[in-house]
Design a protein around this motif. Structure first.
Motif, PDB file in Angstrom:
ATOM      1  N   GLY A 212       0.811  -1.211   0.000  1.00  0.00           N
ATOM      2  CA  GLY A 212       0.000   0.000   0.000  1.00  0.00           C
ATOM      3  C   GLY A 212       0.844   1.260   0.000  1.00  0.00           C
ATOM      4  O   GLY A 212       0.505   2.260  -0.636  1.00  0.00           O
ATOM      5  N   GLN A 213       1.965   1.237   0.730  1.00  0.00           N
ATOM      6  CA  GLN A 213       2.851   2.398   0.756  1.00  0.00           C
ATOM      7  C   GLN A 213       3.511   2.615  -0.604  1.00  0.00           C
ATOM      8  O   GLN A 213       3.664   3.755  -1.044  1.00  0.00           O
ATOM      9  CB  GLN A 213       3.905   2.211   1.853  1.00  0.00           C
ATOM     10  N   ARG A 214       3.886   1.524  -1.283  1.00  0.00           N
ATOM     11  CA  ARG A 214       4.456   1.657  -2.628  1.00  0.00           C
ATOM     12  C   ARG A 214       3.436   2.239  -3.600  1.00  0.00           C
ATOM     13  O   ARG A 214       3.781   3.031  -4.475  1.00  0.00           O
ATOM     14  CB  ARG A 214       4.942   0.287  -3.130  1.00  0.00           C
ATOM     15  N   GLN A 215       2.175   1.844  -3.435  1.00  0.00           N
ATOM     16  CA  GLN A 215       1.138   2.387  -4.306  1.00  0.00           C
ATOM     17  C   GLN A 215       1.000   3.881  -4.111  1.00  0.00           C
ATOM     18  O   GLN A 215       0.808   4.641  -5.076  1.00  0.00           O
ATOM     19  CB  GLN A 215      -0.194   1.671  -4.028  1.00  0.00           C
ATOM     20  N   ARG A 216       1.132   4.334  -2.870  1.00  0.00           N
ATOM     21  CA  ARG A 216       1.042   5.772  -2.605  1.00  0.00           C
ATOM     22  C   ARG A 216       2.223   6.526  -3.211  1.00  0.00           C
ATOM     23  O   ARG A 216       2.079   7.665  -3.663  1.00  0.00           O
ATOM     24  CB  ARG A 216       0.938   6.020  -1.098  1.00  0.00           C
ATOM     25  N   VAL A 217       3.398   5.896  -3.230  1.00  0.00           N
ATOM     26  CA  VAL A 217       4.569   6.505  -3.895  1.00  0.00           C
ATOM     27  C   VAL A 217       4.277   6.668  -5.384  1.00  0.00           C
ATOM     28  O   VAL A 217       4.586   7.718  -5.980  1.00  0.00           O
ATOM     29  CB  VAL A 217       5.832   5.644  -3.678  1.00  0.00           C
ATOM     30  N   MET A 218       3.678   5.638  -5.998  1.00  0.00           N
ATOM     31  CA  MET A 218       3.340   5.715  -7.425  1.00  0.00           C
ATOM     32  C   MET A 218       2.359   6.858  -7.696  1.00  0.00           C
ATOM     33  O   MET A 218       2.467   7.566  -8.703  1.00  0.00           O
ATOM     34  CB  MET A 218       2.714   4.389  -7.887  1.00  0.00           C
ATOM     35  N   ILE A 219       1.404   7.043  -6.792  1.00  0.00           N
ATOM     36  CA  ILE A 219       0.427   8.132  -6.953  1.00  0.00           C
ATOM     37  C   ILE A 219       1.127   9.478  -6.839  1.00  0.00           C
ATOM     38  O   ILE A 219       0.860  10.408  -7.610  1.00  0.00           O
ATOM     39  CB  ILE A 219      -0.711   7.982  -5.923  1.00  0.00           C
ATOM     40  N   ALA A 220       2.059   9.602  -5.890  1.00  0.00           N
ATOM     41  CA  ALA A 220       2.831  10.845  -5.732  1.00  0.00           C
ATOM     42  C   ALA A 220       3.631  11.146  -6.998  1.00  0.00           C
ATOM     43  O   ALA A 220       3.688  12.307  -7.451  1.00  0.00           O
ATOM     44  CB  ALA A 220       3.771  10.730  -4.523  1.00  0.00           C
ATOM     45  N   MET A 221       4.255  10.126  -7.592  1.00  0.00           N
ATOM     46  CA  MET A 221       5.028  10.315  -8.826  1.00  0.00           C
ATOM     47  C   MET A 221       4.136  10.793  -9.964  1.00  0.00           C
ATOM     48  O   MET A 221       4.500  11.673 -10.744  1.00  0.00           O
ATOM     49  CB  MET A 221       5.727   9.014  -9.219  1.00  0.00           C
TER      50      MET A 221
END
Length: 541
Positions: A165-174
């Motif tokens: 879930g944290q990696r998914q949030r990084v992708m959204i930030a990018m």
């Protein structure tokens, strides 16, 4: 004339068709799909796994594989230009800048050898003139914007140090870094727990309103579509079966496929097990600790993070135990520690009466075929260089199962059929399948070894509702036939309610509530569990 007819669309896609070269001919993945996206509008593409939703999105971004071919009549207009005809150089100027995409599988989309901060900074500086220091500060702001805890520490970490879930949030930030005109969100909340899902979708909705951004939302979660989409296109077998305003699609669907899709929902309850059933897996006072780095390269310091704080668990034969909680609560770390897939700092683990917590890697080999894992990110866990047959057969060869190649291949075909896949796909490779199909491949690989215990880490997160129902039925059938025990890690409480006998709720590495599934989900005792249940069973507001 509608309001949208007076506004110029950001993207006007006409007659989009995509075919893939395969052995023996071509497969038409998308056939004559047309749609428009307007500023400040969310257009949803919905449909079952393999319906062509993601291929349509990748066609817009021109991110198709070498085997793919766009149809001759395909037109994708953006800012007066046909993106279907643009050079790769021109497309690189648009991607990540004016048109961004959140991909379905965050682990395979992030580079494992670079820190989170370095990957964010690269995208920012590629399209904006600013110093490295300013870009890093902007990266921290973006991580804070997508509600990632402790963003200053996270920019120094690598993708494998974050939860799914944290990696998914990084992708959204990018994707949001350069404030694009168009955001293509391919299952953007697949790996997120229900509470963070609501926050992220509201964030995207807020940016859409403030910046006039157009959003193409690809999802199997119809609750999300109903709340956030303005216009819906329903896809099946690469074609649009029905399209219209969101309210009309949900209130008065016309096509039989749309009606079936809207009616799909996880149903049923776990069949009770005998009280005298033997314990298959037991964990006592399991503790896992990581060291987090904060600060710069020369003034950095390390701080302990207790991911699993002295947890105890007992799993009986034929039982499904649900492990739920927000992203980063320690669910996956705990599950992998029980299987000796990561280091434990303290505690005991017993499998069918044998202590395994002190065993060396070689000593654990005799237990590996009897305990299997279906990982959260199917693309990252399937070797892209191996065919489906090789992926499933590898475990049979390593564990000496099947006397001949023909016998092993028969077991591969049976595992594919058991997982709801045709047994004719054995020669194909992982990248040729949709996210949901890859998840079923991962399940086929696990059940081919005929294990006694399976750790299911978000096994239905990439699946649409109708396929979720098939997988739940499959897991129930396998459990009834083989007496399998499951540790089921999920943020989808609807699936947990349908499949699990008991549930344990995790927060910050600890168990805050546990008990029979129906009791915990209908009469939650803690405020944290009540919040999870509200977010799962009510439309978030």
């Amino acid at each position: 004339m509608t309001k949208m007819d007076k506004i110029e669309p950001i993207i006007d896609a006409r007659h989009v068709a995509v075919s893939f070269k395969v052995e023996g001919g071509e497969v038409e993945a998308v056939r004559d799909v047309s749609f428009r996206l307007y500023p400040g509008q969310t257009t949803a593409l919905v449909g079952e796994s393999g319906s062509g939703k993601s291929v349509t999105a990748r066609a817009i971004m021109r991110l198709l594989s070498k085997r793919a071919r766009l149809g001759a009549e395909t037109r994708i207009s953006y800012a007066g230009e046909d993106m279907a005809k643009l050079s790769q150089t021109a497309m690189r100027r648009l991607r990540g800048n004016r048109i961004s995409m959140i991909f379905q599988e965050p682990m395979s989309s992030l580079n494992p050898v670079y820190t989170i901060g370095a990957q964010l900074v690269e995208g920012i500086r590629l399209h904006q003139k600013m110093s490295h220091k300013a870009a890093l500060a902007r990266a921290v702001e973006l991580l804070d914007e997508v509600r990632l805890p402790d963003p200053e520490a996270r920019v120094q970490q690598y993708p494998h140090q974050l939860s799914g879930g944290q990696r998914q949030r990084v992708m959204i930030a990018m994707a949001l870094a350069n404030r694009p005109d168009v955001l293509i969100a391919d299952e953007p909340t697949t790996a997120l727990d229900v509470t963070v899902q609501a926050e992220i979708l509201h964030l995207i909705d807020d940016l859409k309103e403030r910046l006039g951004m157009g959003v193409i939302l690809i999802t199997h979660d119809l609750t999300v579509v109903r709340q956030f989409a303005d216009h819906v296109y329903v896809m099946q077998h690469g074609e649009v079966r029905e399209e219209g305003p969101c309210a009309r699609i949900f209130e008065a669907p016309q096509h039989p496929y749309t009606k079936r899709l809207l009616a799909a929902e996880p149903t049923g309850r776990a069949v009770p097990i005998a009280d005298a059933s033997e314990t298959v897996l037991s964990g006592r006072d399991v503790r896992v600790e990581f060291m987090l780095r904060r600060g710069g390269a020369f003034r950095g310091s390390y701080h302990p993070l207790i991911a699993v704080d002295g947890l105890t668990l007992d799993l009986k034969r034929g039982e499904t135990l649900g492990l739920v909680g927000e992203s980063g609560s320690g669910k996956t770390t705990f599950g992998q520690a029980l299987l000796r897939l990561n280091r434990m700092d303290a505690g005991e683990v017993t499998f069918l009466g044998d202590r395994i917590d002190g065993l060396e890697r070689r000593q654990m080999r005799q237990y590996r075929s009897r305990m299997q894992v279906v990982f959260q990110d199917p693309f990252a866990s399937l070797n892209p260089r191996m065919s489906v047959r090789q992926i499933i057969e590898e475990g049979l060869v390593v564990n000496g199962l099947g006397r001949t190649g023909r016998e092993r291949f028969a077991r591969v075909q049976q595992a594919l059929r058991d997982a709801g896949l045709p047994d004719t796909i054995a020669h194909r490779f992982p990248h040729e399948f949709s996210g949901g199909q890859r998840q079923r491949l991962a399940i086929a690989r696990a059940i081919a070894l005929e294990p006694e215990f399976i750790l299911l880490d978000e096994p239905t997160s990439a699946l649409d509702l109708s396929v979720q129902a098939q997988i739940i039925a499959l897991l129930r059938k396998l459990q009834a036939e083989r007496g399998l025990s499951y540790l089921f890690i999920s943020h989808d409480l609807k699936v947990v309610r349908a499949l699990c006998h008991r549930v344990m709720v995790m927060q910050g590495g600890r168990i805050v509530e546990q008990g029979p599934t129906e009791d915990v989900l209908t009469r939650p005792q803690t405020e944290y569990t009540q919040r999870l249940v509200r977010a799962a069973f009510e439309i978030a507001t």
